[in-house]
Design an enzyme around this catalytic site. Structure first.
Site, PDB file in Angstrom:
ATOM      1  N   ASP A 196      19.536  -7.733  -2.167  1.00 59.23           N
ATOM      2  CA  ASP A 196      20.852  -7.759  -1.528  1.00 59.23           C
ATOM      3  C   ASP A 196      20.651  -8.322  -0.117  1.00 59.23           C
ATOM      4  OD1 ASP A 196      23.069  -7.159   0.008  1.00 59.23           O
ATOM      5  OD2 ASP A 196      23.267  -5.093  -0.705  1.00 59.23           O
ATOM      6  N   GLN A 233      22.908  -8.342   4.714  1.00 60.20           N
ATOM      7  CA  GLN A 233      22.612  -8.177   6.144  1.00 60.20           C
ATOM      8  C   GLN A 233      21.421  -9.006   6.600  1.00 60.20           C
ATOM      9  OE1 GLN A 233      24.551  -6.665   8.215  1.00 60.20           O
ATOM     10  NE2 GLN A 233      25.888  -5.696   6.721  1.00 60.20           N
ATOM     11  N   HIS A 270      23.454   0.161   0.476  1.00 60.53           N
ATOM     12  CA  HIS A 270      24.917   0.150   0.628  1.00 60.53           C
ATOM     13  C   HIS A 270      25.518   0.606  -0.712  1.00 60.53           C
ATOM     14  CE1 HIS A 270      28.921  -1.791   0.906  1.00 60.53           C
ATOM     15  NE2 HIS A 270      28.745  -1.827   2.211  1.00 60.53           N
ATOM     16  N   LYS A 278      29.612 -12.590   6.303  1.00 63.04           N
ATOM     17  CA  LYS A 278      28.598 -11.969   7.163  1.00 63.04           C
ATOM     18  C   LYS A 278      27.686 -13.018   7.788  1.00 63.04           C
ATOM     19  CE  LYS A 278      28.760  -7.612   4.894  1.00 63.04           C
ATOM     20  NZ  LYS A 278      29.407  -6.486   5.550  1.00 63.04           N
ATOM     21  N   CYS A 290      29.566   2.776   4.525  1.00 59.83           N
ATOM     22  CA  CYS A 290      29.389   2.608   3.062  1.00 59.83           C
ATOM     23  C   CYS A 290      27.928   2.794   2.677  1.00 59.83           C
ATOM     24  CB  CYS A 290      29.886   1.248   2.584  1.00 59.83           C
ATOM     25  SG  CYS A 290      31.627   1.005   2.880  1.00 59.83           S
TER      26      CYS A 290
HETATM   27  N1  PMP Z   1      25.298  -4.788   0.872  1.00 60.71           N
HETATM   28  C1  PMP Z   1      25.129  -4.563   2.171  1.00 60.71           C
HETATM   29  C2  PMP Z   1      23.753  -4.241   2.679  1.00 60.71           C
HETATM   30  C3  PMP Z   1      26.204  -4.651   3.046  1.00 60.71           C
HETATM   31  O1  PMP Z   1      26.023  -4.439   4.338  1.00 60.71           O
HETATM   32  C4  PMP Z   1      27.480  -4.961   2.528  1.00 60.71           C
HETATM   33  C5  PMP Z   1      28.693  -5.037   3.432  1.00 60.71           C
HETATM   34  N2  PMP Z   1      28.729  -4.111   4.461  1.00 60.71           N
HETATM   35  C6  PMP Z   1      27.598  -5.196   1.165  1.00 60.71           C
HETATM   36  C7  PMP Z   1      26.494  -5.098   0.365  1.00 60.71           C
HETATM   37  C8  PMP Z   1      28.921  -5.543   0.556  1.00 60.71           C
HETATM   38  O2  PMP Z   1      29.355  -6.780   1.051  1.00 60.71           O
HETATM   39  P1  PMP Z   1      30.843  -7.271   0.816  1.00 60.71           P
HETATM   40  O3  PMP Z   1      31.734  -6.177   1.299  1.00 60.71           O
HETATM   41  O4  PMP Z   1      30.957  -8.505   1.634  1.00 60.71           O
HETATM   42  O5  PMP Z   1      30.996  -7.523  -0.646  1.00 60.71           O
END
Ligand code: PMP
Length: 589
Positions: free
Chosen positions: A385, A388, A308, A411, A549
């Site tokens: 990270d 997910q 991401h 999430k 993203c």
């Molecule tokens: N890492 C991953 C794999 C994600 O899917 C996301 C959110 N889509 C993020 C980081 C960022 O998370 P947040 O927008 O809640 O800070």
């Protein structure tokens, strides 16, 4: 100018009783609402008389009450091949009748949900009046009554023993185990009861029942979380750590209890948990504090092609500032990282490996245990990270062995604006503060500042106290269902959806790794992803369409955007059927 103290109703800037009457008339006019009795001015107790006596909220139906033992026999080593399939068809009326027990019962043995006083812990009807909406998908008589650690009966089934292996069904391209959708009563929980815990799932969109398939973007919140936030603001609201009054103590307890819950959820200790806004802030914090100290000119930071943007951009910024370099682990055509290539990337200059456990764009479950073990053997710091993964797989940071782990509350069925960074204690202690201000200091003079220890020194200013308590409630909720059960159910949901979508003419699935969680990314020939998204929305179905993203990984597969349904444990086969029907209709047109 002195502020006059109102002594009678006529001195107040408005008439409170008249306002209450007006509000009551307004709500009475709304369909489906029951107006509250309007209190007369005389019947409203004055603050001096102790304020309003609020009745204790019972826990909403379906919130399982008290810790449930994890199943002892269900094996979930990832969700690769070999996991027997579930029946995702809702259980029939016979099962419902067998399960239903009238009345709510107080639970003397149950631990209060995160920060929730015992007065709020009331069981909704369910098995033995204990489980509420989280109900087994089999008649109760079949459930083995094994003693659990806390002396109460063991309610989750020994799934392996109770369920015969279903006949094999080929799922080309995915390598997932077969499904058996014919036999009822084969889900590890009653999905319909679970759904009733999530008020928003009763919404209608464009006249149709809402289908929430945008769980990778954010998850919906159970009543337990909503009630926890309300309870905080009604009974506990205060700043934390800094005052000698009752509400400061309640708020501090709630905040610190939530920290302990987060720690327990990922098998860490509370002093290793730093509250942040979410995953993005967590990674930025690590880059700007640990990274600033430990990354220098010529050093290398390794990420994967799956990341991401939140796990790319902060490292790029750091690399530019320090004269360091970003190295990227390639993925194969299924969307899985290539471990041998990863090993080749590591060297004496590698200072950090930062990698997602589950890809938000493809759903790939990355073998982070191996990734971390390889890095650790070479003394390289690791960050996982978990944005997910935490809502789909049981996470144990000790077992993974990583130095940092980050996730976002929203999430995992918690509120937005709250998340957590796990840092191994020795690593956190070697990490300087990144923001300065109140709360993170032990002593300040104009000459110097003495910082608090970990984790407080990373939490400058007033934190998101209420939402931390809400996150604790969310994790309690998830834990009572049990991540092994969630993983198992969602695994088969994903397999069901994949098998249904894949044969549709013009569909291309992006991301076909053997081990996947929640996400089914695809394109449909002749349509831009957002056209598919809009067509689904017309039917009340919410999916994400776009680049998620994660542009580098989509471009690796030659696309700029995909349609991305992503599933959670409250989704059903029937909802997937509705999605598939729209995609089929578009494909035929
Ligand atoms: N890492 C991953 C794999 C994600 O899917 C996301 C959110 N889509 C993020 C980081 C960022 O998370 P947040 O927008 O809640 O800070």
């Amino acid at each position: 100018m002195p502020i006059p103290t109102p002594t009678a109703e006529r001195d107040t800037p408005f008439d409170v009783a008249a306002l209450a009457q007006l509000a009551s008339q307004f709500f009475a006019a709304l369909p489906g609402t029951t107006p509250l009795p309007v209190a007369s001015a005389a019947s409203v107790p004055s603050p001096a008389a102790g304020g309003l006596n609020l009745p204790a909220n019972p826990l909403p139906p379906g919130v399982p009450n008290g810790p449930l033992p994890q199943p002892s026999t269900t094996q979930f080593a990832g969700l690769g091949a070999g996991v027997p399939a579930l029946n995702l068809v809702p259980s029939g009326p016979d099962q419902a009748a067998a399960r239903a027990k009238p009345g709510a019962a107080q639970l003397p043995h149950a631990a209060a949900p995160n920060g929730l006083p015992d007065s709020l812990v009331t069981a909704a009807p369910g098995i033995d009046g204990r489980l509420g909406g989280v109900v087994l998908g089999v008649p109760q008589a079949q459930a083995p009554a094994q003693p659990a650690a806390h002396g109460s009966p063991f309610y989750f089934l020994d799934l392996a023993a109770a369920r015969p292996e279903p006949p094999a069904l080929e799922l080309p391209g995915l390598g997932l185990p077969p499904l058996d959708l014919r036999s009822p009563a084969r889900t590890p929980f009653d999905v319909q009861a679970i759904r009733r815990d999530f008020p928003i799932l009763a919404e209608r969109v464009n006249g149709k029942p809402l289908v929430w398939f945008d769980n990778a973007a954010t998850t919906q919140k159970p009543r337990a979380v909503i009630d926890r936030l309300v309870h905080f603001y009604e009974h506990e609201n205060s700043n934390v750590h800094r005052a000698a009054h009752e509400l400061a103590a309640r708020a501090t307890d709630a905040y610190e209890k939530a920290r302990s819950t987060v720690a327990r959820f990922i098998n860490a200790s509370a002093e290793e948990i730093v509250f942040v806004r979410g995953c993005t802030e967590g990674i930025n914090f690590i880059a700007k504090s640990w990274g600033d100290k430990h990354i220098g000119a010529g050093d290398e930071i390794v990420v994967s092609h799956l990341e991401h943007h939140a796990n790319i951009v902060p490292w790029q910024q750091l690399a530019v500032a320090k004269g360091a370099h970003l190295r990227v682990i390639p993925v194969d055509d299924s969307g899985q990282i290539i471990l041998s290539e990863y090993q080749r990337l590591l060297g004496p200059k590698t200072k950090l490996v930062s990698i997602s456990q589950v890809s938000n764009a493809l759903g790939t479950v990355v073998p982070v245990h191996e990734v971390v073990a390889i890095a650790r053997r070479q003394g390289i710091t690791t960050l996982v990270d978990g944005a997910q993964s935490v809502s789909h797989l049981a996470v144990d940071v000790q077992d993974i062995g990583c130095d940092f782990f980050v996730f976002s509350g929203h999430k995992v069925f918690g509120p937005t604006g709250i998340g957590a960074v796990y840092g191994r204690k020795a690593v956190l202690e070697d990490t300087p503060p990144w923001q300065g201000g109140g709360n993170m200091i032990a002593d300040v003079s104009f000459e110097r500042t003495v910082f608090q220890g970990v984790p407080a020194r990373f939490e400058a200013g007033t934190g998101n106290i209420a939402d931390a308590a809400g996150l604790g409630a969310a994790l309690d909720y998830v834990q009572r269902i049990g991540l092994p059960h969630i993983a198992r159910y969602e695994h088969d949901l994903l397999a069901y959806a994949t098998a249904a979508i894949k044969p549709i003419r013009g569909v291309r699935i992006i991301g076909t790794a053997a081990d996947k969680a929640s996400v089914l990314s695809f394109t449909l020939q002749g349509y831009a992803p957002d056209e598919v998204g809009r067509a689904l929305n017309e039917e009340g179905i919410a999916v994400r369409s776009g680049h998620h993203c994660a542009q580098p990984i989509l471009r690796r597969f030659g696309v700029e955007a995909t349609v991305r349904p992503s599933f959670a444990f409250y989704n059903t086969c029937e909802e997937i059927d509705r999605l598939v029907a729209v995609v089929r209709r578009l494909a035929r047109a």
